[in-house]
Design a protein around this motif. Structure first.
Motif, mmCIF file in Angstrom:
data_model
loop_
_atom_site.group_PDB
_atom_site.id
_atom_site.type_symbol
_atom_site.label_atom_id
_atom_site.label_comp_id
_atom_site.label_asym_id
_atom_site.label_seq_id
_atom_site.Cartn_x
_atom_site.Cartn_y
_atom_site.Cartn_z
ATOM 1 N N UNK A 374 -47.998 60.121 -44.146
ATOM 2 C CA UNK A 374 -47.648 60.010 -42.728
ATOM 3 C C UNK A 374 -47.159 61.316 -42.113
ATOM 4 N N UNK A 375 -46.462 62.158 -42.904
ATOM 5 C CA UNK A 375 -45.938 63.414 -42.343
ATOM 6 C C UNK A 375 -47.078 64.357 -42.002
ATOM 7 N N UNK A 376 -48.037 64.499 -42.904
ATOM 8 C CA UNK A 376 -49.178 65.372 -42.627
ATOM 9 C C UNK A 376 -49.995 64.845 -41.446
ATOM 10 N N UNK A 377 -50.156 63.530 -41.367
ATOM 11 C CA UNK A 377 -50.900 62.938 -40.252
ATOM 12 C C UNK A 377 -50.187 63.199 -38.928
ATOM 13 N N UNK A 378 -48.859 63.053 -38.919
ATOM 14 C CA UNK A 378 -48.082 63.309 -37.709
ATOM 15 C C UNK A 378 -48.257 64.745 -37.244
ATOM 16 N N UNK A 379 -48.188 65.700 -38.170
ATOM 17 C CA UNK A 379 -48.337 67.113 -37.801
ATOM 18 C C UNK A 379 -49.722 67.404 -37.237
ATOM 19 N N UNK A 380 -50.757 66.793 -37.838
ATOM 20 C CA UNK A 380 -52.117 67.046 -37.344
ATOM 21 C C UNK A 380 -52.314 66.452 -35.951
ATOM 22 N N UNK A 381 -51.699 65.305 -35.686
ATOM 23 C CA UNK A 381 -51.776 64.714 -34.350
ATOM 24 C C UNK A 381 -51.081 65.610 -33.338
ATOM 25 N N UNK A 382 -49.922 66.137 -33.687
ATOM 26 C CA UNK A 382 -49.196 67.037 -32.782
ATOM 27 C C UNK A 382 -50.014 68.276 -32.442
ATOM 28 N N UNK A 383 -50.782 68.767 -33.404
ATOM 29 C CA UNK A 383 -51.545 69.994 -33.187
ATOM 30 C C UNK A 383 -52.821 69.751 -32.368
ATOM 31 N N UNK A 384 -53.459 68.613 -32.613
ATOM 32 C CA UNK A 384 -54.813 68.425 -32.067
ATOM 33 C C UNK A 384 -54.965 67.304 -31.044
ATOM 34 N N UNK A 385 -54.046 66.370 -30.982
ATOM 35 C CA UNK A 385 -54.346 65.154 -30.218
ATOM 36 C C UNK A 385 -53.215 64.698 -29.312
ATOM 37 N N UNK A 386 -52.480 65.627 -28.731
ATOM 38 C CA UNK A 386 -51.409 65.233 -27.807
ATOM 39 C C UNK A 386 -51.571 65.845 -26.429
ATOM 40 N N UNK A 387 -52.695 66.527 -26.172
ATOM 41 C CA UNK A 387 -52.918 67.108 -24.842
ATOM 42 C C UNK A 387 -53.066 65.986 -23.815
ATOM 43 N N UNK A 388 -52.470 66.137 -22.631
ATOM 44 C CA UNK A 388 -52.578 65.089 -21.596
ATOM 45 C C UNK A 388 -54.019 64.826 -21.199
ATOM 46 N N UNK A 389 -54.300 63.611 -20.777
ATOM 47 C CA UNK A 389 -55.631 63.230 -20.302
ATOM 48 C C UNK A 389 -55.784 63.659 -18.848
ATOM 49 N N UNK A 390 -55.996 64.954 -18.640
ATOM 50 C CA UNK A 390 -56.113 65.443 -17.268
ATOM 51 C C UNK A 390 -57.381 64.949 -16.571
ATOM 52 N N UNK A 391 -58.339 64.464 -17.365
ATOM 53 C CA UNK A 391 -59.579 64.019 -16.740
ATOM 54 C C UNK A 391 -59.376 62.748 -15.901
ATOM 55 N N UNK A 392 -58.221 62.087 -16.041
ATOM 56 C CA UNK A 392 -57.993 60.899 -15.216
ATOM 57 C C UNK A 392 -57.512 61.276 -13.817
ATOM 58 N N UNK A 393 -57.185 62.537 -13.605
ATOM 59 C CA UNK A 393 -56.738 63.007 -12.292
ATOM 60 C C UNK A 393 -57.918 63.496 -11.468
ATOM 61 N N UNK A 394 -57.729 63.498 -10.158
ATOM 62 C CA UNK A 394 -58.733 64.089 -9.282
ATOM 63 C C UNK A 394 -58.835 65.578 -9.555
ATOM 64 N N UNK A 395 -60.005 66.140 -9.244
ATOM 65 C CA UNK A 395 -60.249 67.541 -9.554
ATOM 66 C C UNK A 395 -59.213 68.455 -8.910
ATOM 67 N N UNK A 396 -58.835 68.161 -7.659
ATOM 68 C CA UNK A 396 -57.923 69.071 -6.950
ATOM 69 C C UNK A 396 -56.464 68.883 -7.347
ATOM 70 N N UNK A 397 -56.159 67.831 -8.118
ATOM 71 C CA UNK A 397 -54.773 67.619 -8.529
ATOM 72 C C UNK A 397 -54.509 68.022 -9.982
ATOM 73 N N UNK A 398 -55.568 68.448 -10.672
ATOM 74 C CA UNK A 398 -55.359 68.872 -12.047
ATOM 75 C C UNK A 398 -54.618 70.203 -12.096
ATOM 76 N N UNK A 399 -53.729 70.398 -13.075
ATOM 77 C CA UNK A 399 -53.015 71.684 -13.194
ATOM 78 C C UNK A 399 -53.985 72.791 -13.598
ATOM 79 N N UNK A 400 -53.741 73.967 -13.063
ATOM 80 C CA UNK A 400 -54.597 75.105 -13.401
ATOM 81 C C UNK A 400 -53.980 75.898 -14.556
ATOM 82 N N UNK A 401 -54.886 76.353 -15.439
ATOM 83 C CA UNK A 401 -54.406 77.125 -16.586
ATOM 84 C C UNK A 401 -54.006 78.540 -16.139
#
Length: 401
Positions: A374-401
Protein backbone atom coordinates in the motif's frame (compact mmCIF):
# COMPACT_ATOMS: atom_id res chain seq x y z
CA UNK A 1 -41.64 20.76 -20.54
CA UNK A 2 -41.70 21.23 -24.30
CA UNK A 3 -39.48 20.48 -27.27
CA UNK A 4 -39.72 22.73 -30.31
CA UNK A 5 -39.78 21.08 -33.75
CA UNK A 6 -39.45 23.29 -36.85
CA UNK A 7 -41.36 22.46 -40.00
CA UNK A 8 -41.79 24.41 -43.25
CA UNK A 9 -45.10 25.59 -44.71
CA UNK A 10 -44.95 24.32 -48.32
CA UNK A 11 -47.23 27.12 -49.57
CA UNK A 12 -45.67 30.26 -48.10
CA UNK A 13 -42.28 28.71 -47.19
CA UNK A 14 -42.51 30.02 -43.63
CA UNK A 15 -41.13 28.08 -40.67
CA UNK A 16 -43.87 26.68 -38.47
CA UNK A 17 -43.17 25.92 -34.83
CA UNK A 18 -44.90 22.83 -33.45
CA UNK A 19 -44.68 22.11 -29.76
CA UNK A 20 -44.21 18.51 -28.69
CA UNK A 21 -45.00 17.84 -25.04
CA UNK A 22 -42.41 16.01 -22.95
CA UNK A 23 -44.09 13.81 -20.37
CA UNK A 24 -42.97 13.80 -16.76
CA UNK A 25 -43.43 10.69 -14.63
CA UNK A 26 -42.90 9.88 -10.97
CA UNK A 27 -41.46 6.48 -10.15
CA UNK A 28 -41.90 5.11 -6.63
CA UNK A 29 -39.44 2.41 -5.55
CA UNK A 30 -36.66 3.35 -7.96
CA UNK A 31 -33.97 1.68 -5.85
CA UNK A 32 -35.38 -1.83 -6.31
CA UNK A 33 -34.78 -4.26 -9.16
CA UNK A 34 -37.91 -3.38 -11.15
CA UNK A 35 -37.81 0.32 -10.26
CA UNK A 36 -34.12 0.63 -11.09
CA UNK A 37 -34.62 -1.09 -14.44
CA UNK A 38 -37.49 1.29 -15.26
CA UNK A 39 -35.45 4.35 -14.26
CA UNK A 40 -32.51 3.25 -16.42
CA UNK A 41 -34.79 2.56 -19.39
CA UNK A 42 -36.48 5.95 -19.37
CA UNK A 43 -33.16 7.75 -18.82
CA UNK A 44 -31.43 6.03 -21.73
CA UNK A 45 -34.24 5.11 -24.17
CA UNK A 46 -36.65 8.06 -23.94
CA UNK A 47 -34.66 11.13 -22.83
CA UNK A 48 -36.43 13.40 -25.33
CA UNK A 49 -39.95 12.08 -24.75
CA UNK A 50 -40.25 11.09 -21.08
CA UNK A 51 -38.51 12.36 -17.99
CA UNK A 52 -38.64 10.33 -14.79
CA UNK A 53 -38.34 11.54 -11.22
CA UNK A 54 -37.57 8.78 -8.71
CA UNK A 55 -37.67 10.41 -5.26
CA UNK A 56 -36.12 8.55 -2.36
CA UNK A 57 -38.21 7.72 0.69
CA UNK A 58 -36.65 10.74 2.42
CA UNK A 59 -38.21 13.04 -0.20
CA UNK A 60 -41.43 11.11 -0.58
CA UNK A 61 -42.58 8.49 1.89
CA UNK A 62 -45.70 6.76 0.61
CA UNK A 63 -46.48 5.93 4.23
CA UNK A 64 -47.25 9.64 4.66
CA UNK A 65 -50.24 10.93 2.72
CA UNK A 66 -49.12 14.54 3.17
CA UNK A 67 -45.78 13.70 1.52
CA UNK A 68 -47.69 12.35 -1.47
CA UNK A 69 -49.91 15.42 -1.70
CA UNK A 70 -47.04 17.89 -1.37
CA UNK A 71 -44.69 16.19 -3.81
CA UNK A 72 -47.21 15.50 -6.58
CA UNK A 73 -48.75 18.96 -6.22
CA UNK A 74 -45.31 20.50 -6.73
CA UNK A 75 -44.08 18.20 -9.51
CA UNK A 76 -47.39 17.89 -11.41
CA UNK A 77 -46.50 14.62 -13.17
CA UNK A 78 -48.22 13.15 -16.20
CA UNK A 79 -48.25 9.64 -14.70
CA UNK A 80 -47.14 7.66 -11.64
CA UNK A 81 -45.54 4.19 -11.52
CA UNK A 82 -45.46 2.35 -8.20
CA UNK A 83 -42.93 -0.46 -7.74
CA UNK A 84 -42.35 -0.01 -4.01
CA UNK A 85 -42.84 -2.89 -1.59
CA UNK A 86 -42.02 -3.48 2.04
CA UNK A 87 -39.61 -6.31 2.81
CA UNK A 88 -41.23 -9.71 2.41
CA UNK A 89 -40.96 -10.47 6.13
CA UNK A 90 -42.21 -7.06 7.31
CA UNK A 91 -44.68 -6.95 10.16
CA UNK A 92 -48.37 -6.25 9.61
CA UNK A 93 -48.09 -2.49 10.16
CA UNK A 94 -45.27 -1.87 7.67
CA UNK A 95 -46.79 -4.16 5.04
CA UNK A 96 -50.14 -2.42 5.44
CA UNK A 97 -48.72 1.12 5.31
CA UNK A 98 -46.33 0.60 2.38
CA UNK A 99 -47.96 -2.06 0.22
CA UNK A 100 -51.59 -1.12 0.76
CA UNK A 101 -52.12 2.34 2.24
CA UNK A 102 -49.32 3.87 0.15
CA UNK A 103 -50.86 2.34 -2.97
CA UNK A 104 -54.30 3.72 -2.13
CA UNK A 105 -53.05 7.23 -1.36
CA UNK A 106 -51.04 7.36 -4.59
CA UNK A 107 -54.16 6.26 -6.45
CA UNK A 108 -56.23 8.97 -4.74
CA UNK A 109 -53.70 11.59 -5.82
CA UNK A 110 -53.66 10.28 -9.40
CA UNK A 111 -57.45 10.37 -9.50
CA UNK A 112 -57.44 14.00 -8.39
CA UNK A 113 -54.78 14.91 -10.97
CA UNK A 114 -56.53 12.78 -13.64
CA UNK A 115 -53.34 10.98 -14.60
CA UNK A 116 -52.54 7.28 -15.23
CA UNK A 117 -51.38 5.11 -12.35
CA UNK A 118 -49.30 1.99 -13.14
CA UNK A 119 -49.14 -0.48 -10.25
CA UNK A 120 -46.79 -3.46 -9.96
CA UNK A 121 -48.47 -6.40 -8.26
CA UNK A 122 -47.41 -9.96 -7.59
CA UNK A 123 -48.31 -13.57 -8.26
CA UNK A 124 -48.46 -13.85 -4.46
CA UNK A 125 -52.10 -12.74 -4.88
CA UNK A 126 -52.83 -15.95 -6.79
CA UNK A 127 -53.48 -19.51 -5.61
CA UNK A 128 -51.30 -22.41 -6.67
CA UNK A 129 -52.34 -24.05 -9.91
CA UNK A 130 -51.64 -24.03 -13.61
CA UNK A 131 -52.63 -21.59 -16.35
CA UNK A 132 -54.05 -19.08 -13.88
CA UNK A 133 -55.84 -16.12 -15.49
CA UNK A 134 -56.05 -12.47 -14.49
CA UNK A 135 -59.46 -13.14 -12.92
CA UNK A 136 -58.05 -15.69 -10.48
CA UNK A 137 -57.03 -14.58 -6.99
CA UNK A 138 -56.72 -15.86 -3.45
CA UNK A 139 -59.62 -15.39 -1.05
CA UNK A 140 -58.93 -12.50 1.32
CA UNK A 141 -58.25 -14.25 4.61
CA UNK A 142 -56.54 -13.43 7.94
CA UNK A 143 -54.31 -16.48 7.43
CA UNK A 144 -52.55 -14.96 4.40
CA UNK A 145 -49.02 -13.69 5.01
CA UNK A 146 -48.67 -9.92 5.30
CA UNK A 147 -47.17 -9.51 1.84
CA UNK A 148 -49.84 -11.46 -0.05
CA UNK A 149 -52.66 -9.91 1.97
CA UNK A 150 -51.51 -6.32 1.35
CA UNK A 151 -50.95 -6.87 -2.39
CA UNK A 152 -54.34 -8.56 -2.77
CA UNK A 153 -56.10 -5.72 -0.94
CA UNK A 154 -54.31 -3.23 -3.20
CA UNK A 155 -55.58 -4.91 -6.34
CA UNK A 156 -59.14 -4.96 -5.04
CA UNK A 157 -59.11 -1.30 -4.01
CA UNK A 158 -57.65 -0.15 -7.34
CA UNK A 159 -60.40 -2.04 -9.15
CA UNK A 160 -63.00 -0.39 -6.89
CA UNK A 161 -61.52 3.06 -7.49
CA UNK A 162 -61.47 2.46 -11.23
CA UNK A 163 -65.14 1.55 -11.23
CA UNK A 164 -66.43 4.12 -8.74
CA UNK A 165 -63.87 6.97 -8.50
CA UNK A 166 -62.68 7.34 -12.08
CA UNK A 167 -59.12 6.12 -11.48
CA UNK A 168 -57.12 5.51 -14.66
CA UNK A 169 -55.00 2.52 -13.62
CA UNK A 170 -53.26 -0.59 -14.91
CA UNK A 171 -52.15 -3.48 -12.68
CA UNK A 172 -49.16 -5.53 -13.87
CA UNK A 173 -48.76 -8.84 -12.05
CA UNK A 174 -45.21 -10.14 -11.95
CA UNK A 175 -44.11 -13.68 -11.10
CA UNK A 176 -40.58 -14.75 -10.08
CA UNK A 177 -38.41 -11.90 -11.36
CA UNK A 178 -34.92 -12.41 -12.78
CA UNK A 179 -32.40 -9.90 -14.09
CA UNK A 180 -29.19 -8.04 -13.36
CA UNK A 181 -28.56 -5.19 -10.93
CA UNK A 182 -30.52 -6.54 -7.98
CA UNK A 183 -28.65 -5.20 -4.94
CA UNK A 184 -30.54 -7.52 -2.63
CA UNK A 185 -30.37 -11.29 -2.53
CA UNK A 186 -34.02 -12.17 -2.88
CA UNK A 187 -36.47 -14.19 -4.94
CA UNK A 188 -34.81 -16.09 -7.78
CA UNK A 189 -31.45 -14.62 -6.85
CA UNK A 190 -31.76 -16.16 -3.37
CA UNK A 191 -32.11 -19.57 -5.04
CA UNK A 192 -29.15 -18.83 -7.31
CA UNK A 193 -27.03 -17.66 -4.36
CA UNK A 194 -27.89 -20.75 -2.32
CA UNK A 195 -26.73 -23.01 -5.16
CA UNK A 196 -23.57 -20.97 -5.82
CA UNK A 197 -22.73 -20.97 -2.11
CA UNK A 198 -23.16 -24.76 -2.10
CA UNK A 199 -25.71 -24.40 0.70
CA UNK A 200 -28.25 -26.70 -0.95
CA UNK A 201 -26.97 -30.27 -0.60
CA UNK A 202 -30.13 -31.89 -1.98
CA UNK A 203 -33.12 -30.93 -4.14
CA UNK A 204 -35.66 -28.89 -2.17
CA UNK A 205 -38.52 -29.59 -4.57
CA UNK A 206 -40.03 -32.50 -6.44
CA UNK A 207 -40.13 -33.43 -10.10
CA UNK A 208 -42.65 -31.69 -12.33
CA UNK A 209 -43.12 -28.54 -10.23
CA UNK A 210 -43.35 -25.51 -12.55
CA UNK A 211 -43.46 -21.74 -12.04
CA UNK A 212 -43.74 -18.66 -14.22
CA UNK A 213 -40.86 -16.20 -14.47
CA UNK A 214 -40.69 -12.48 -15.29
CA UNK A 215 -37.81 -10.93 -17.24
CA UNK A 216 -37.24 -7.57 -15.53
CA UNK A 217 -35.51 -6.16 -18.63
CA UNK A 218 -38.75 -6.41 -20.61
CA UNK A 219 -40.95 -4.71 -18.01
CA UNK A 220 -40.01 -1.13 -19.06
CA UNK A 221 -40.96 -1.79 -22.69
CA UNK A 222 -44.39 -2.98 -21.58
CA UNK A 223 -44.87 -0.05 -19.18
CA UNK A 224 -43.93 2.39 -21.95
CA UNK A 225 -46.43 0.75 -24.30
CA UNK A 226 -49.13 0.82 -21.62
CA UNK A 227 -48.57 4.54 -21.10
CA UNK A 228 -48.82 5.19 -24.83
CA UNK A 229 -52.05 3.21 -25.24
CA UNK A 230 -54.26 4.13 -22.32
CA UNK A 231 -57.55 3.35 -24.04
CA UNK A 232 -56.57 -0.30 -24.39
CA UNK A 233 -54.94 -0.83 -20.99
CA UNK A 234 -57.03 1.41 -18.73
CA UNK A 235 -58.66 -0.45 -15.85
CA UNK A 236 -57.03 -3.77 -16.77
CA UNK A 237 -54.80 -6.34 -15.06
CA UNK A 238 -52.12 -8.20 -17.01
CA UNK A 239 -49.87 -11.15 -16.20
CA UNK A 240 -46.41 -10.13 -17.35
CA UNK A 241 -44.42 -13.36 -17.46
CA UNK A 242 -42.44 -15.40 -19.95
CA UNK A 243 -44.67 -17.45 -22.21
CA UNK A 244 -43.42 -20.87 -21.08
CA UNK A 245 -43.26 -21.85 -17.38
CA UNK A 246 -40.08 -23.42 -16.01
CA UNK A 247 -39.64 -26.67 -14.11
CA UNK A 248 -37.86 -25.82 -10.87
CA UNK A 249 -35.81 -29.03 -10.68
CA UNK A 250 -34.56 -28.54 -14.24
CA UNK A 251 -33.61 -24.93 -13.48
CA UNK A 252 -31.68 -25.90 -10.35
CA UNK A 253 -29.75 -28.59 -12.21
CA UNK A 254 -29.01 -26.19 -15.09
CA UNK A 255 -27.56 -23.62 -12.68
CA UNK A 256 -25.51 -26.37 -11.03
CA UNK A 257 -24.18 -27.36 -14.44
CA UNK A 258 -23.22 -23.75 -15.33
CA UNK A 259 -21.34 -23.42 -12.07
CA UNK A 260 -19.70 -26.85 -12.48
CA UNK A 261 -20.70 -27.90 -8.98
CA UNK A 262 -21.57 -31.31 -7.56
CA UNK A 263 -24.33 -30.05 -5.31
CA UNK A 264 -27.22 -30.14 -4.95
CA UNK A 265 -27.30 -33.85 -5.59
CA UNK A 266 -30.32 -35.14 -7.45
CA UNK A 267 -31.97 -36.49 -4.32
CA UNK A 268 -35.43 -35.04 -3.73
CA UNK A 269 -36.30 -34.25 -0.10
CA UNK A 270 -40.03 -34.54 0.80
CA UNK A 271 -41.78 -31.40 1.96
CA UNK A 272 -42.59 -32.69 5.51
CA UNK A 273 -38.85 -33.15 6.12
CA UNK A 274 -38.07 -29.63 4.85
CA UNK A 275 -40.91 -28.16 6.92
CA UNK A 276 -39.51 -29.82 10.05
CA UNK A 277 -36.07 -28.39 9.25
CA UNK A 278 -37.57 -24.92 8.84
CA UNK A 279 -39.32 -25.22 12.21
CA UNK A 280 -36.03 -26.29 13.85
CA UNK A 281 -34.14 -23.33 12.35
CA UNK A 282 -36.79 -20.88 13.57
CA UNK A 283 -36.53 -22.26 17.12
CA UNK A 284 -32.72 -22.20 16.96
CA UNK A 285 -32.73 -18.56 15.81
CA UNK A 286 -34.84 -17.60 18.83
CA UNK A 287 -32.48 -19.41 21.21
CA UNK A 288 -29.45 -17.66 19.70
CA UNK A 289 -31.19 -14.32 20.14
CA UNK A 290 -31.13 -14.93 23.90
CA UNK A 291 -27.31 -14.77 23.71
CA UNK A 292 -27.26 -11.58 21.66
CA UNK A 293 -26.63 -13.38 18.37
CA UNK A 294 -29.09 -11.93 15.88
CA UNK A 295 -30.09 -14.48 13.27
CA UNK A 296 -32.40 -13.58 10.39
CA UNK A 297 -33.62 -16.41 8.25
CA UNK A 298 -34.26 -15.67 4.54
CA UNK A 299 -37.77 -14.23 4.15
CA UNK A 300 -38.27 -16.52 1.15
CA UNK A 301 -38.80 -19.35 3.65
CA UNK A 302 -42.41 -18.16 3.93
CA UNK A 303 -42.85 -19.40 0.34
CA UNK A 304 -41.14 -22.74 0.96
CA UNK A 305 -44.35 -24.63 0.24
CA UNK A 306 -44.31 -23.16 -3.27
CA UNK A 307 -41.19 -25.23 -3.99
CA UNK A 308 -43.51 -28.23 -3.88
CA UNK A 309 -46.55 -26.77 -5.67
CA UNK A 310 -46.83 -25.44 -9.22
CA UNK A 311 -48.01 -21.93 -10.03
CA UNK A 312 -48.10 -20.94 -13.69
CA UNK A 313 -49.72 -17.80 -15.07
CA UNK A 314 -51.68 -17.64 -18.32
CA UNK A 315 -50.33 -15.14 -20.87
CA UNK A 316 -53.20 -15.26 -23.37
CA UNK A 317 -54.43 -11.77 -22.49
CA UNK A 318 -50.96 -10.27 -22.82
CA UNK A 319 -50.32 -11.96 -26.16
CA UNK A 320 -53.73 -10.85 -27.46
CA UNK A 321 -52.90 -7.21 -26.66
CA UNK A 322 -51.15 -4.76 -29.00
CA UNK A 323 -47.85 -5.11 -27.14
CA UNK A 324 -45.01 -6.81 -29.03
CA UNK A 325 -42.27 -8.61 -27.10
CA UNK A 326 -38.92 -6.99 -28.07
CA UNK A 327 -37.07 -10.28 -27.54
CA UNK A 328 -39.53 -13.20 -27.62
CA UNK A 329 -36.81 -15.86 -27.58
CA UNK A 330 -35.19 -14.70 -24.34
CA UNK A 331 -35.96 -16.84 -21.30
CA UNK A 332 -34.37 -17.45 -17.95
CA UNK A 333 -32.26 -20.15 -19.59
CA UNK A 334 -30.87 -17.85 -22.29
CA UNK A 335 -30.23 -15.16 -19.65
CA UNK A 336 -28.38 -17.51 -17.28
CA UNK A 337 -24.86 -17.03 -18.73
CA UNK A 338 -24.88 -13.28 -18.14
CA UNK A 339 -26.63 -13.66 -14.78
CA UNK A 340 -23.94 -16.08 -13.64
CA UNK A 341 -21.12 -13.70 -14.60
CA UNK A 342 -22.81 -10.61 -13.14
CA UNK A 343 -23.83 -12.06 -9.78
CA UNK A 344 -20.74 -14.17 -9.13
CA UNK A 345 -18.63 -11.08 -9.82
CA UNK A 346 -20.77 -8.92 -7.54
CA UNK A 347 -20.99 -11.43 -4.70
CA UNK A 348 -17.26 -12.08 -4.98
CA UNK A 349 -16.44 -8.37 -4.63
CA UNK A 350 -18.68 -8.26 -1.55
CA UNK A 351 -16.91 -11.32 -0.11
CA UNK A 352 -20.18 -13.20 0.02
CA UNK A 353 -18.80 -16.02 -2.14
CA UNK A 354 -15.10 -16.81 -2.56
CA UNK A 355 -15.28 -20.09 -4.51
CA UNK A 356 -15.22 -18.46 -7.97
CA UNK A 357 -13.03 -15.38 -7.28
CA UNK A 358 -9.89 -16.43 -9.14
CA UNK A 359 -11.83 -17.77 -12.11
CA UNK A 360 -13.94 -14.63 -12.60
CA UNK A 361 -11.63 -11.85 -11.45
CA UNK A 362 -8.23 -13.07 -12.60
CA UNK A 363 -5.07 -11.23 -11.54
CA UNK A 364 -5.28 -7.48 -10.99
CA UNK A 365 -1.97 -5.68 -10.48
CA UNK A 366 -3.46 -2.73 -8.59
CA UNK A 367 -5.41 -5.07 -6.33
CA UNK A 368 -2.22 -6.95 -5.48
CA UNK A 369 -0.41 -3.69 -4.76
CA UNK A 370 -3.30 -2.51 -2.60
CA UNK A 371 -3.14 -5.71 -0.59
CA UNK A 372 0.60 -6.16 -0.28
CA UNK A 373 2.33 -2.81 -1.05
CA UNK A 374 0.00 0.00 0.00
CA UNK A 375 2.83 2.47 0.71
CA UNK A 376 4.41 2.07 -2.72
CA UNK A 377 0.98 2.31 -4.36
CA UNK A 378 0.19 5.50 -2.44
CA UNK A 379 3.46 7.12 -3.54
CA UNK A 380 2.89 6.20 -7.19
CA UNK A 381 -0.62 7.68 -7.07
CA UNK A 382 0.74 10.91 -5.59
CA UNK A 383 3.30 11.17 -8.38
CA UNK A 384 1.14 10.26 -11.37
CA UNK A 385 -2.57 10.41 -10.63
CA UNK A 386 -3.53 13.40 -8.49
CA UNK A 387 -3.57 16.20 -11.09
CA UNK A 388 -6.95 18.03 -11.11
CA UNK A 389 -9.43 17.20 -13.87
CA UNK A 390 -9.14 20.56 -15.59
CA UNK A 391 -10.89 19.17 -18.65
CA UNK A 392 -14.22 19.49 -16.81
CA UNK A 393 -13.84 23.29 -16.86
CA UNK A 394 -14.62 25.59 -19.74
CA UNK A 395 -11.65 26.47 -21.90
CA UNK A 396 -11.51 30.09 -20.73
CA UNK A 397 -11.70 29.18 -17.03
CA UNK A 398 -8.86 26.68 -16.99
CA UNK A 399 -5.69 27.84 -15.16
CA UNK A 400 -2.78 28.74 -17.40
CA UNK A 401 0.60 27.13 -16.89
Amino acid sequence: MTTEIKKTDTVQRRPIIEVQEKRLGVLIGGSGLIGGTLAHYFKTKTPDDIEIRAPSSKKLSIRNSEDIRTYLRRVKPDFVINTAIAALDSDAQLAFEVNYLGTVNLARACTALNIPYIHMSSAATLPNGENLTEDDHLPLSPTLNNYAKSKLMSERTLKFMGQHRGLDYTVIRLAIVYGEHDHKIQGFHRLFFTIADEAMPFMITKRGIKHSYTNCNKVPYFVHHVLDNRDEFRGETYHFVDREPVELAELILTIRSYLELKRPREIYIPYPVIRSGKYFLERLAKVLNWFGIIVRLPPELMFLENFYKSQTLCTDKLRASSWVDPDPDETIYTALPRLVIYYLTRWGHLNLITTFNEEFFGDNELEEDFRNSPRELLNSIHEDSTAPFYDILDQDTRPRN
